[in-house]
Scaffold this active site. Structure first.
Site: not given
Length: 136
Positions: A20-21
């Site tokens: 994810d980010q």
């Protein structure tokens, strides 16, 4: 202890697309890691999903439980340890430990899958040939 109740180990490297980010493995990917472990565990006993389906049996997931302890990160080499929980009857249940390259447990999980007769679309008993291959 029967071989089928011991851990079978599969290693994979975390890909960038799985993160994810924040740089952690996206939580939904752990279900896929369990699937990798389960498929390779079955293959180790000479059982394949393709073979089961050709013989008219499918194995949909009935339940999945995941306990997150620490995150996996991009490029980690993770070890998926998969073990049969009990002798299959109508369901087959697995326990998983997902560890990092340092051997730390990152995630534990359990799945329960049900044997389904594809023609009747109804639960069925575990096929005898699978029990024979598992030695249970």
């Amino acid at each position: 202890m029967a071989k089928s109740f011991q851990f079978y180990k599969t290693s994979i490297r975390v890909r960038y697309a799985e993160t994810d980010q924040m740089g952690f493995v996206y939580y939904g990917k752990y279900a896929e890691y369990c699937e990798v472990g389960r498929v390779e565990w079955l293959r180790n006993f000479g059982i394949s999903y393709r073979e089961m389906e050709e013989k008219g049996v499918m194995l949909p997931v009935r339940s999945l439980s995941i306990n997150f302890k620490k995150p996996a990160r991009y490029d980690d080499l993770i070890l998926i340890k998969t073990r049969l929980e009990k002798t299959p009857v109508f369901t087959i249940e697995f326990y998983y430990e997902i560890c990092n390259q340092e051997g730390e447990i990152l995630t534990t999980a359990n799945t329960s899958l049900v044997f389904v007769d594809m023609k009747k679309n109804r639960p069925t008993k575990c096929p005898d040939y699978i029990l024979e291959k598992l030695g249970v």
